[in-house]
Design a protein around this motif. Structure first.
Motif, short mmCIF file in Angstrom:
data_model
loop_
_atom_site.label_atom_id
_atom_site.label_comp_id
_atom_site.label_asym_id
_atom_site.label_seq_id
_atom_site.Cartn_x
_atom_site.Cartn_y
_atom_site.Cartn_z
N LYS A 53 0.91 -1.29 0.04
CA LYS A 53 -0.09 0.03 -0.04
C LYS A 53 0.88 1.26 0.03
CE LYS A 53 -3.68 -2.27 2.67
NZ LYS A 53 -4.25 -2.77 3.88
N ARG A 54 0.47 2.13 -0.79
CA ARG A 54 1.59 3.35 -0.83
C ARG A 54 1.06 4.66 -0.45
NH1 ARG A 54 5.32 0.09 -2.97
NH2 ARG A 54 4.68 -1.04 -4.88
N ALA A 101 5.66 3.93 -8.46
CA ALA A 101 5.39 2.58 -7.79
C ALA A 101 3.98 2.32 -7.82
CB ALA A 101 6.04 2.37 -6.71
N TRP A 102 3.13 3.21 -7.37
CA TRP A 102 1.64 3.11 -7.08
C TRP A 102 0.93 2.92 -8.48
CZ3 TRP A 102 -1.69 6.83 -4.03
CH2 TRP A 102 -2.68 6.40 -3.74
N TYR A 103 1.59 3.47 -9.71
CA TYR A 103 1.00 3.47 -10.87
C TYR A 103 0.81 2.00 -11.44
CZ TYR A 103 1.28 8.33 -11.26
OH TYR A 103 0.93 10.01 -11.04
N VAL A 104 1.97 1.17 -11.05
CA VAL A 104 1.85 -0.14 -11.43
C VAL A 104 0.81 -0.81 -10.92
CG1 VAL A 104 3.18 -1.94 -11.53
CG2 VAL A 104 4.31 0.00 -11.99
N ASP A 105 0.32 -0.74 -9.53
CA ASP A 105 -0.74 -1.28 -8.83
C ASP A 105 -2.13 -0.68 -9.43
OD1 ASP A 105 1.19 -2.61 -7.28
OD2 ASP A 105 1.07 -1.03 -5.90
N LEU A 106 -2.29 0.77 -9.89
CA LEU A 106 -3.48 1.34 -10.23
C LEU A 106 -3.70 0.65 -11.48
CD1 LEU A 106 -3.07 4.75 -9.00
CD2 LEU A 106 -4.22 3.09 -7.64
N VAL A 107 -2.87 0.53 -12.52
CA VAL A 107 -3.34 0.33 -13.98
C VAL A 107 -2.15 -0.97 -14.35
CG1 VAL A 107 -3.45 1.04 -16.23
CG2 VAL A 107 -3.46 2.66 -14.19
N HIS A 109 -2.81 -3.76 -16.03
CA HIS A 109 -2.88 -4.44 -17.27
C HIS A 109 -2.60 -3.82 -18.66
CE1 HIS A 109 -3.96 -8.04 -14.83
NE2 HIS A 109 -5.03 -7.26 -14.48
N ASP A 110 -2.79 -2.51 -18.52
CA ASP A 110 -2.44 -1.64 -19.56
C ASP A 110 -1.38 -0.73 -19.45
OD1 ASP A 110 -2.78 -0.05 -21.91
OD2 ASP A 110 -5.14 0.47 -21.40
N HIS A 111 -0.18 -1.27 -20.20
CA HIS A 111 0.96 -0.72 -20.14
C HIS A 111 0.95 0.90 -20.85
CE1 HIS A 111 2.63 -4.44 -18.63
NE2 HIS A 111 2.26 -4.94 -19.70
N GLU A 112 0.44 0.85 -22.01
CA GLU A 112 0.08 2.23 -22.76
C GLU A 112 -0.50 3.32 -21.88
OE1 GLU A 112 -1.70 1.55 -26.65
OE2 GLU A 112 0.13 0.27 -27.14
N MET A 113 -1.80 2.84 -21.13
CA MET A 113 -2.30 3.86 -20.39
C MET A 113 -1.54 3.99 -19.22
SD MET A 113 -5.03 5.48 -19.56
CE MET A 113 -6.35 5.09 -19.94
N ARG A 114 -0.87 3.35 -18.61
CA ARG A 114 0.02 3.74 -17.47
C ARG A 114 1.23 4.55 -17.78
NH1 ARG A 114 1.40 -1.30 -15.41
NH2 ARG A 114 3.17 -1.67 -16.80
N GLY A 115 1.93 4.43 -19.12
CA GLY A 115 2.81 5.21 -19.62
C GLY A 115 2.21 6.50 -19.78
#
Length: 152
Positions: A53-54, A101-107, A109-115
């Motif tokens: 948890k962040r 680090a939190w963005y990986v947990d929030l998104v 499955h979608d690498h493009e959206m996370r980027g």
């Protein structure tokens, strides 16, 4: 905006007639505070205590900076309290690492959206720090800076 964008600690040291060595070296300790807090925050957020948890660590880091800013806003505090407050201003310097680090947990499955989210948040952070620092925290008013909007 992180209060570190203006060299307020160095300017305060200069206004209180500290030697040039102290003016140049003591503010470096603020960066050390930010580094240590960021490393500890990353370790604690990934530990068994918080289990990835962040947001709790982000709140703690922001609370440290808030303590420093509120203490300095009061201004009529002891010398030791003022030094502590200047160092605490850098407590939240490591928040972007926890955000990323939190963005990986929030998104997950979608690498493009996370980027795209990372790029947008990074861009917004830089834009916010540029205008806010210039418009509100006027370096010419140091060492006792009152937050006000600069009409120029």
């Amino acid at each position: 905006s992180l209060p570190s964008y203006q060299p307020v600690f160095a300017l305060w040291l200069k206004s209180t007639k500290h030697p040039v060595y102290e003016i140049n070296v003591w503010p470096t300790g603020q960066l050390a505070v930010g580094l240590v807090v960021q490393i500890l925050a990353g370790m604690i957020s990934d530990s068994r205590l918080l289990r990835g948890k962040r947001w709790q660590m982000i709140l703690i880091m922001q609370a440290g900076t808030f303590f420093g800013a509120v203490s300095l806003a009061a201004w009529d505090i002891s010398y030791a309290h003022k030094l502590t407050a200047y160092y605490f201003l850098y407590f939240s310097a490591g928040v972007p690492g926890i955000w990323y680090a939190w963005y990986v947990d929030l998104v997950p499955h979608d690498h493009e959206m996370r980027g795209a989210i990372i790029a947008l948040s990074n861009m917004f952070s830089f834009l916010q720090s540029i205008w806010f620092t210039i418009a509100v925290w006027l370096t010419i008013a140091t060492p006792k800076v009152a937050a006000k909007m600069n009409p120029a």
